[in-house]
Design a protein around this motif. Structure first.
Motif, mmCIF file in Angstrom:
data_model
loop_
_atom_site.group_PDB
_atom_site.id
_atom_site.type_symbol
_atom_site.label_atom_id
_atom_site.label_comp_id
_atom_site.label_asym_id
_atom_site.label_seq_id
_atom_site.Cartn_x
_atom_site.Cartn_y
_atom_site.Cartn_z
ATOM 1 N N UNK A 56 0.837 -1.203 0.000
ATOM 2 C CA UNK A 56 0.000 0.000 0.000
ATOM 3 C C UNK A 56 0.873 1.253 0.000
ATOM 4 N N UNK A 57 0.630 2.131 -0.949
ATOM 5 C CA UNK A 57 1.345 3.402 -1.011
ATOM 6 C C UNK A 57 0.570 4.511 -0.317
ATOM 7 N N UNK A 113 6.787 9.006 -7.391
ATOM 8 C CA UNK A 113 7.203 9.072 -5.985
ATOM 9 C C UNK A 113 6.963 7.731 -5.297
ATOM 10 N N UNK A 114 5.780 7.149 -5.501
ATOM 11 C CA UNK A 114 5.430 5.889 -4.864
ATOM 12 C C UNK A 114 6.256 4.719 -5.395
ATOM 13 N N UNK A 115 6.524 4.724 -6.695
ATOM 14 C CA UNK A 115 7.156 3.579 -7.347
ATOM 15 C C UNK A 115 8.082 4.063 -8.467
ATOM 16 N N UNK A 122 1.205 -0.529 -9.199
ATOM 17 C CA UNK A 122 0.205 0.083 -8.325
ATOM 18 C C UNK A 122 -1.079 0.390 -9.080
ATOM 19 N N UNK A 123 -2.193 0.210 -8.378
ATOM 20 C CA UNK A 123 -3.510 0.519 -8.920
ATOM 21 C C UNK A 123 -4.246 1.403 -7.918
ATOM 22 N N UNK A 138 -2.544 0.597 -4.164
ATOM 23 C CA UNK A 138 -1.907 -0.651 -3.750
ATOM 24 C C UNK A 138 -1.626 -1.523 -4.973
ATOM 25 N N UNK A 139 -0.831 -2.567 -4.743
ATOM 26 C CA UNK A 139 -0.489 -3.491 -5.830
ATOM 27 C C UNK A 139 -1.587 -4.507 -6.106
#
Length: 145
Positions: A56-57, A113-115, A122-123, A138-139
């Motif tokens: 989870x981002x 930034x997240x990934x 991520x979705x 989250x993935x």
């Protein structure tokens, strides 16, 4: 700009006034919701389910009715036929209360930034209750009943 939602192809619809969210850095996010299966709907019965998101981002909890807040801006939910007929034909309800946001401004703005290496896939998930909704970046997710 409109919001394009893609219904998750789950065998239930979320039917709840309470969304209970739990966040843990190591275990991700778990949302507890009331659901109805196709068999529960005509009997007016409910079950509890847990949606557990991994990697989870970000999570956002908003205490507003999503469809009232974004009146006229939501695309992707079709009510062309009777809900039960659609559900029986396709194996999922047309409006499950659980979606992916296909044109996510959050992922557009913060995805790097997240990934930064784009390895997490991520979705942007959206879980809608009666007067609240939760957005989770989250993935993946799992459903437990």
């Amino acid at each position: 700009m409109s919001i394009v939602l893609m219904p998750e192809k789950v065998d239930f619809r979320i039917s709840t006034t309470d969304l209970i969210a739990t966040y843990s850095e190591s275990d991700g996010v778990t949302l507890r919701v009331d659901i109805q299966t196709r068999k529960d709907l005509p009997l007016d019965q409910y079950q509890e389910a847990a949606l557990t998101f991994s990697t989870v981002a970000e999570i956002r909890c908003v205490t507003l009715n999503f469809f009232e807040l974004y009146t006229g801006q939501v695309e992707g939910i079709h009510h062309q036929e009777d809900m039960l007929t659609f559900w029986e034909r396709h194996g999922y309800p047309p409006d499950p209360g659980f979606y992916q946001v296909m044109n996510s401004s959050i992922l557009d703005e913060k995805g790097a930034l997240f990934d930064p290496r784009n390895r997490l896939d991520l979705k942007h998930y959206l879980v809608i209750g009666y007067d609240s909704y939760v957005e989770v970046i989250a993935s993946s997710y799992q459903v437990q009943r």
